[in-house]
Design an enzyme around this catalytic site. Sequence first.
Site: not given
Length: 290
Positions: A273, A46
């Site tokens: 993230h 990711s």
Amino acid sequence: MLRTPNRRKTVFSAALALAAASLAVVTAPAQATAAGFHKYVALGDSYTAVGDLLQPAGGPLGCFRSSVNFPHDLAARLHVDLVDASCGGAVTADMTGPQSVIGGTNPAQFDSLTPDTDLVTVGIGGNDIGFGDIVTTCGELSLNVFGNPCQQHFTVNGTDQLAARIDALAPTIDAVIQGIHQRAPHATVVVVGYLPVLPATGGCWPSMPVAIGDVPWLHGIEQKLNDMLSTEAAANGALSVNPNGVTGRDACQWPWTRWVEPVIPAQPAAPVHPNPAGQSAVAAMIASRL
């Protein structure tokens, strides 16, 4: 076992569950373009796949693959064709085997490699050492704000289990790089590390629910992972981008400064993230390395 969660902990746990579910610098365009790449394949988890969640790039829904991620940015800089095989939640085994996700199956990422591939980036390893579990566990234990409960949790008989996982992962990263070379023998391979999630000290509880005493330890664990990736790259004929030198861009910084979002993002990026600015920065680091 922890006691029945109170209301504050329930809020933390819900946010951390979202973070786990989403899982898994100077540009040098003239130098990169001069390298003459034509076919670029991006492999990874990711941290490669996810950028702006509102701009998907196709593939199974559960990969959370975005058109605003560093592979797309890098391909635009280099004016090359891109095959983005990355997928949220990927582990090293998903290089050679299919990955089942929400909305379908992501084929083995190595299936995208061909003899005419001349550039490959690979960002993998975080999920192999348990990124989602680490985020969730450290968050749940962080109600002991001033201690280091997560470090204690992951230390067994005096051994740091996360450090041990990184050491044990090194031969597998070795095999991943060799597998890329075998399938794309003429490709320049770049192993890409992970942007710093936390500062070196202090932290920003509860925005990033990590106990103050755990912040330097977790920061060091991420640095150890990045250093291992760089070491294995050098040992196997690959380049590397190691973001350990990046400072002031972690999830504890102001929304307009940071490259990684906290548990509750201020942008349409995945929790814990890289945001679009972070993805662009990684693309610039890779271009400069090339």
